[in-house]
Design an enzyme around this catalytic site. Sequence first.
Site, short mmCIF file in Angstrom:
data_model
loop_
_atom_site.label_atom_id
_atom_site.label_comp_id
_atom_site.label_asym_id
_atom_site.label_seq_id
_atom_site.Cartn_x
_atom_site.Cartn_y
_atom_site.Cartn_z
N HIS A 261 3.96 -25.22 13.08
CA HIS A 261 5.35 -25.64 13.33
C HIS A 261 5.43 -26.92 14.16
CE1 HIS A 261 6.04 -21.78 11.74
NE2 HIS A 261 6.03 -21.08 12.84
N LYS B 231 14.31 -25.17 7.88
CA LYS B 231 15.48 -25.18 8.76
C LYS B 231 16.32 -26.44 8.54
CE LYS B 231 13.39 -22.47 12.47
NZ LYS B 231 14.34 -21.36 12.54
N HIS C 223 8.04 -22.03 7.74
CA HIS C 223 9.50 -21.83 7.65
C HIS C 223 10.28 -22.83 8.50
CE1 HIS C 223 8.92 -19.38 11.32
NE2 HIS C 223 10.16 -19.73 11.58
N LYS D 159 1.39 -18.36 6.48
CA LYS D 159 0.37 -18.63 7.48
C LYS D 159 -0.22 -17.30 7.98
CE LYS D 159 3.08 -18.55 11.65
NZ LYS D 159 3.26 -18.96 12.99
N ASP E 150 -0.82 -20.13 16.65
CA ASP E 150 0.42 -19.50 16.20
C ASP E 150 1.51 -20.54 15.97
OD1 ASP E 150 2.19 -17.41 15.58
OD2 ASP E 150 2.91 -17.29 17.65
N GLU F 158 9.92 -20.00 23.55
CA GLU F 158 10.41 -18.68 23.18
C GLU F 158 10.60 -17.87 24.45
OE1 GLU F 158 8.43 -17.12 19.27
OE2 GLU F 158 6.93 -18.17 20.43
N LYS G 203 5.42 -18.78 25.23
CA LYS G 203 6.14 -17.51 25.16
C LYS G 203 6.61 -17.13 26.55
CE LYS G 203 4.53 -15.36 20.99
NZ LYS G 203 5.88 -15.39 20.41
N ARG H 5 0.83 -1.22 0.00
CA ARG H 5 0.00 0.00 0.00
C ARG H 5 0.86 1.26 0.00
NH1 ARG H 5 -3.62 -2.74 3.87
NH2 ARG H 5 -5.53 -3.25 2.75
#
Lengths: 295, 505
Positions: free
Chosen positions: B260, B202, B198, B168, B255, B236, B356, B65
């Site tokens: 994953h 790896k 992704h 995703k 998420d 994480e 997290k 945009r």
Amino acid sequence: MAAPAATVDDWTGEGVSVSRIERELALLRTASAVGGGTDLRTSVMTHVAWVPAEWREPALETLAGLAERHPSRTIVLLPDRESDADRLDAEVSLRCFPISGQERHVCSEVIVLHLRGRMCESPASIVQPLLITSLPFFLRWRGRPPFGDGAFEELIGLVDRFIVDSVEWPDVPGSYAELGVCFERTAVSDIAWSRGLPWRRVLAERWPGIAEIQELRVAGPRADACLLAGWLRARLDRHVELAHEEAEGLQRVAVDGEELDPPAAGPRDASDLLSEELDRFGRDRIYEAAAGAAQ
Amino acid sequence: VTVVETQQENPLLEGLRVGRTPEPCALVIFGASGDLTKRKLFPALYALAYRRLLPEKFGVVGVARTEQSDEDFVEQMERAVREFARDEFSDEVWARLAEATRYVSTDFSDDEGENRVARCLTRLDEERGTRGNRLYYLAVPPQVFAMVVRELGERRGSEGWVRLIVEKPFGHDLASARELNAQIGEFFREDEVFRIDHYLGKETVQNMLALRFANGIFEPIWNRQFIDHVQITVAESIGIEGRAAFYEHAGAIRDIVQNHLLQLLAITAMEPPIDFSADSVRNEKVKVLRALHTPGPKHIVRGQYGRGFVEGVEVPAYREEEGVAPDSMTETYVAAKLYVDNWRWADTPFYVRVGKRLARRETTIAIQFQRAPHPPFAELAGDGMRPNVLLTHVQPDEGVSLEIGAKVPGQGMSIRTVHMDFLYGGAFRTGLPEAYERLILDAMLGDATLFTRIDEVEEQWSLVDSMVATWQRDRPSFPNYPAGSWGPKAADDLLHRDGRSWRRH
């Protein structure tokens, strides 16, 4: 460019036995592990270099650029047949390099052996106890190998990959016939062949027109030129005339008088080229055929 | 197929190591002003250009945009490459990439904007010889996704190939995923769609395939007879990093778990594929996903972090993060016991956890083997007879380690657990490629092996839907773990009930 070694521990000895060398190497490893014990000995091969006196300087320079890239045991054999003493002198060092993002280091072992006098007669008997069990054994021979010589033949009987640079030979293409005898005994790499890869790609892009080539003109080292011509002859299964002009490095290639654009990738240094060969396993039959047709 | 056919035709190609160079093409990034383009996509393109892996005839078009010129976009991407690329900055390499880069501004709903993209691509074909081959990268918000797909579908030309890389989230539940897939399927065939996860790019994830199927020693014991259980951790230490709008709706389960984590599990549990082709690998993965189930709501733990300390710094609770509702019930942690209902894995638990603001960043797959049946020296063991564990470190410290018992030197028979380590950084002294490098290149080559197929996505949602189905009925007491810890106590209890415990790293 190789990163500087984080730590270098070494030991030197004159008139030593192979078992003493092994002991000292083990002590160096133990010493490096004391105070944390976080260094890794991650060996992927034994790399042996046979380096006659006239090749010493460039050989050591090339090897310096390799230690960090290939965690291995490197054994540098420095023959000195003319020495009055029949003696084995050794310099043993442990070179540890940082691992990105970690506190640990990866360590390579370098053993420089001065083979004095009659110690040159059976290098295989010195090298064998020092090989890392079960890992590939690469032998880089500087200069022209003494094909047929007993000491040389003994080593060839042991290696998994024999690496030469036929640019260092005074008598190409004739000597490719002698090299050809090794093909059935071990895998052979020729750094002159690796150096020519970007030009081979350029030539391959000329397909299908290049199938009709009559003359290949090459400005570069004789070995590189002969191998390019040999490759075309072998792959196209027909004769291709070679016109050679001596030059440092592969500079120009022309097909039937038409000069080709040089490859986009620039020349690679000696450490890069040797490094690539150390990542390779198995026979290179395309090279073998090219060397056979280069004569 | 192209490479093989070309080699058969051109005998000079054999042995030239040219197999991984894609055909001429244009890469079009929708959502090019986003963080993904700056942090991952352009640094990945630069890394490919640096290694001369991009086709000679190549173009890249950023679409977003933001109003800006080609030059502004190139300048912005240069800054991104300087900051995020893994290689040193080379003016020559960048000049090649910059020369191939264009930018088109559109708000996606504007027909004229899509026409501008199409005209830009036609010009690229003429100027750079990209031959009508298009790789569209859709890094756009879900609300404009369908619109972009339709515009692209309606404008697809007859010349060259078209491929679609889809980021995703692939929906937010099974129904929406099916709807999304139907929208794509209206214009694009399944073999033209590359759903990117992704994690599959790896090196260490791919190494799980190498470890299992290139070594004769592991596969015979890779089953319920020898393996006690499997633990997969995606931890994480960071919070939601300003993604509250997305995270409040997604939570940890959508998420990370839905994509994953389930992909890591599928690769760990799958049967050996007959070859490494896209369909063979994905056929085996989807069988695992189809066989997955959780034994019930008691075996799923939700968590949300409260205040705490991470790496010595006090961090706010999830509910105190900007954009998060003060009474948010979004989970930032999920642990679960899963089973794969097949011959190989029956009754072998797969304990998974994602979270997290945990104690450290770490993604690992731990295969815990059965204990030695009758160790004659058990009573003299130094730290107890611990079972062998094969641990794959996906990140960081990429590598594999095997825990074995070794005799402590000296008198008596004391056993201590030691690690045999394989570290990527130690054995291979070249930097590991970023996942996006591999995946973008694979998509250019048309190799979908490391992308998620439609049926995999649907099976993943099916499991997640069954896990969240019961969540509407209960209201856990959030927050239930402090930031910087290893998650809620209930997650520990989940394993303790089975006489096991999570690995502490």
